[in-house]
Structure formats: structure tokens, C-alpha cells
Design an enzyme around this catalytic site. Structure first.
Site, PDB file in Angstrom:
ATOM      1  N   GLU A   1       0.862  -1.478   0.093  1.00 50.82           N
ATOM      2  CA  GLU A   1      -0.276  -0.286   0.329  1.00 50.82           C
ATOM      3  C   GLU A   1       0.634   1.159   0.044  1.00 50.82           C
ATOM      4  OE1 GLU A   1      -2.467   1.703  -0.494  1.00 50.82           O
ATOM      5  OE2 GLU A   1      -4.248   1.432   0.985  1.00 50.82           O
TER       6      GLU A   1
ATOM      7  N   ASP B   1      -3.422   6.750   6.242  1.00 56.64           N
ATOM      8  CA  ASP B   1      -4.157   7.274   6.268  1.00 56.64           C
ATOM      9  C   ASP B   1      -5.493   7.259   7.978  1.00 56.64           C
ATOM     10  OD1 ASP B   1      -5.660  10.414   7.117  1.00 56.64           O
ATOM     11  OD2 ASP B   1      -5.539  11.027   5.132  1.00 56.64           O
TER      12      ASP B   1
ATOM     13  N   PHE C   1      -0.917  16.126   3.081  1.00 57.23           N
ATOM     14  CA  PHE C   1      -1.293  15.647   2.166  1.00 57.23           C
ATOM     15  C   PHE C   1       0.004  16.132   1.677  1.00 57.23           C
ATOM     16  CE2 PHE C   1      -3.453  14.865  -1.883  1.00 57.23           C
ATOM     17  CZ  PHE C   1      -3.406  14.185  -2.078  1.00 57.23           C
ATOM     18  N   VAL C   2       0.507  13.860   0.960  1.00 55.28           N
ATOM     19  CA  VAL C   2       1.340  14.275   0.332  1.00 55.28           C
ATOM     20  C   VAL C   2       1.247  13.987  -1.096  1.00 55.28           C
ATOM     21  CG1 VAL C   2       2.818  14.137   2.218  1.00 55.28           C
ATOM     22  CG2 VAL C   2       2.076  11.696   1.316  1.00 55.28           C
TER      23      VAL C   2
ATOM     24  N   ARG D   1       2.288  12.183  -9.485  1.00 57.57           N
ATOM     25  CA  ARG D   1       1.980  10.901  -9.493  1.00 57.57           C
ATOM     26  C   ARG D   1       3.778  10.694  -9.684  1.00 57.57           C
ATOM     27  NH1 ARG D   1      -2.496   7.726  -7.624  1.00 57.57           N
ATOM     28  NH2 ARG D   1      -3.614   8.025  -8.703  1.00 57.57           N
TER      29      ARG D   1
HETATM   30  P1  IMP Z   1      -7.323   5.816   3.963  1.00 53.91           P
HETATM   31  O1  IMP Z   1      -8.398   5.014   3.583  1.00 53.91           O
HETATM   32  O2  IMP Z   1      -7.650   6.966   4.278  1.00 53.91           O
HETATM   33  O3  IMP Z   1      -6.118   5.278   4.432  1.00 53.91           O
HETATM   34  O4  IMP Z   1      -6.348   6.259   2.737  1.00 53.91           O
HETATM   35  C1  IMP Z   1      -5.854   5.376   1.808  1.00 53.91           C
HETATM   36  C2  IMP Z   1      -5.371   6.145   0.648  1.00 53.91           C
HETATM   37  O5  IMP Z   1      -6.492   7.486   0.388  1.00 53.91           O
HETATM   38  C3  IMP Z   1      -4.317   5.931   0.746  1.00 53.91           C
HETATM   39  O6  IMP Z   1      -3.873   4.379  -0.208  1.00 53.91           O
HETATM   40  C4  IMP Z   1      -3.721   6.605  -0.376  1.00 53.91           C
HETATM   41  O7  IMP Z   1      -4.487   6.784  -1.755  1.00 53.91           O
HETATM   42  C5  IMP Z   1      -5.107   8.020  -0.409  1.00 53.91           C
HETATM   43  N1  IMP Z   1      -3.508   8.101   0.712  1.00 53.91           N
HETATM   44  C6  IMP Z   1      -4.234   8.979   1.339  1.00 53.91           C
HETATM   45  N2  IMP Z   1      -3.047  10.004   1.830  1.00 53.91           N
HETATM   46  C7  IMP Z   1      -2.766  10.542   1.191  1.00 53.91           C
HETATM   47  C8  IMP Z   1      -2.288  11.530   0.547  1.00 53.91           C
HETATM   48  O8  IMP Z   1      -1.369  12.700   1.539  1.00 53.91           O
HETATM   49  N3  IMP Z   1      -1.583  11.750  -0.844  1.00 53.91           N
HETATM   50  C9  IMP Z   1      -2.294  10.964  -1.674  1.00 53.91           C
HETATM   51  N4  IMP Z   1      -2.823   9.599  -1.583  1.00 53.91           N
HETATM   52  C10 IMP Z   1      -3.076   9.895  -0.207  1.00 53.91           C
HETATM   53 MG    MG Z   2      -4.421   3.784  -2.210  1.00 51.39          MG
END
Ligand code: IMP
Ligand code: MG
Length: 185
Positions: free
Chosen positions: A111, A115, A163-164, A176
């Protein structure tokens, strides 16, 4: 000197936003070499199946896979939780399931970033349904305040709650291709 990037007009609503380098290409390469060694040591004598989470993990995946000293099989799964926003929508959609049989196999989820933790929980549950012998997680990044109720077995970096983009990670499908990781200021 930290590298700075200002988004131009081609980025529409994001034009003018300033990004600052958070992890250099050298730091990333060094850490991924270590992670490759950790994974190889853990799976000595086994051939795990590496499941990449599309789209964000594709660069991390290809880099870490080439650092392994063990063999591995490859497959992909695609989910969506962000829908071109910078915050999780709170709902995870399965857009493309795996296309291999993982029953009785050792599985490693690859992964890009954790986040809210919602996506990784969803993925783990989905793969465990198929009765693999083990499921572990290798994540490139995890945000500082993230908590999940299971271990992230192999983690690249803990980063601030920003956010990155870059190194596979996107902002509305763009940025990307940056070689290193940048954070919004
Ligand atoms: P989560 O379900 O909130 O843990 O988010 C996971 C998914 O969101 C990751 O696999 C990323 O694709 C996207 N994501 C989360 N944070 C970021 C970020 O800071 N930059 C870009 N994509 C993010
Ligand atoms: Mg993702």
C-alpha cells in the site's frame, strides 16, 4: 536546501499551491532497500504473493519488488476511497478484485499510504475472506496520528498529518511522477 514546487495553471483549482519536499529520492531508496531486506528475511524459503493496491502503490511496488532476494508472485487490487478529493470519503469501493487464488498462501499487501486506516482495514478483511495462510502489510507511508488495531508489519516512513504527493501518490490523479515525496505547505 529543501526543494520547493509551485503548481502552475495546468493544475486548475490547485494552481499557485506550494509544495515542499518531505522525503528525498535518496532517503526513499535507502529505506526501501532496508524494507526489501526485512521482507526477504521474514519470508526465507517461501514464495509470497505481493498484492499491490492500485493506483498509488505502483512505483513503491516496482521499487521494493526489485529489492527482494526472495521470489514472489504479483497481483493487484483496486479500491477507491478518495474520489479526487484530499480527504477520505468514508466509503471504500472495490473497483477491481484480485485475480489469483490466495488460499493457503502468504500474502503481502503493498500500500502507498495509510491515512484514516479505512482502506487497509477493508483490504485486510477482503483478503482474509479467501483463507490465505498469512496476510501482512507493507506500507510506504503512514500519517502521524493514524491508529489501526493491527500491526503494520513493514513501514517505510511515519509522516506529519499533511497531504503528500509524488512517488506514485496523487492529487486528483496528477503529480504521481515526482521522484520524491512533497507535502502541501
Ligand atoms: P485511508 O483509507 O484514509 O487510510 O486512505 C488510504 C488511501 O488514500 C491511500 O491508499 C491513498 O491512495 C489515499 N491517500 C491518503 N492520504 C493521501 C495523501 O496524503 N496523498 C495522496 N493520497 C493519499
Ligand atoms: Mg491508494
Amino acid at each position: 536546501m529543501k526543494k520547493i514546487l509551485t503548481l502552475d495553471d495546468t493544475y486548475g483549482q490547485y494552481s499557485g499551491q506550494v509544495l515542499e519536499e518531505l522525503l528525498t529520492a535518496e532517503q526513499i531508496d535507502r529505506r526501501i532497500t532496508e524494507m526489501g531486506a526485512e521482507i526477504s528475511a521474514k519470508y526465507q524459503g517461501k514464495i509470497p504473493i505481493f498484492i499491490g493496491v492500485l493506483n498509488g502503490s505502483f512505483i513503491f511496488f516496482s521499487d521494493i519488488f526489485r529489492k527482494l532476494s526472495i521470489d514472489g508472485e504479483v497481483d493487484f487490487i483496486k479500491i477507491s476511497s478518495y474520489a479526487d478529493q484530499t480527504k477520505s470519503s468514508g466509503t471504500v469501493l472495490l473497483l477491481k478484485d484480485i485475480s489469483c487464488n490466495i488460499t493457503g498462501r502468504d500474502v503481502i499487501i503493498i500500500e502507498d499510504i495509510i491515512d484514516s486506516g479505512l482502506s487497509i482495514k477493508f483490504l485486510k478483511r477482503r483478503l482474509e475472506e479467501s483463507n490465505p495462510s498469512s496476510v501482512r502489510v507493507a506500507a510506504f507511508l503512514m500519517k502521524e496520528s493514524t491508529k489501526v488495531d493491527f500491526p503494520i508489519d513493514f513501514l517505510g516512513f511515519r509522516i506529519p498529518d499533511k497531504f503528500v504527493v509524488g512517488y506514485g501518490l496523487d492529487l486528483a490523479q496528477k503529480l504521481r511522477n515526482l521522484e520524491s515525496v512533497y507535502a502541501f505547505k
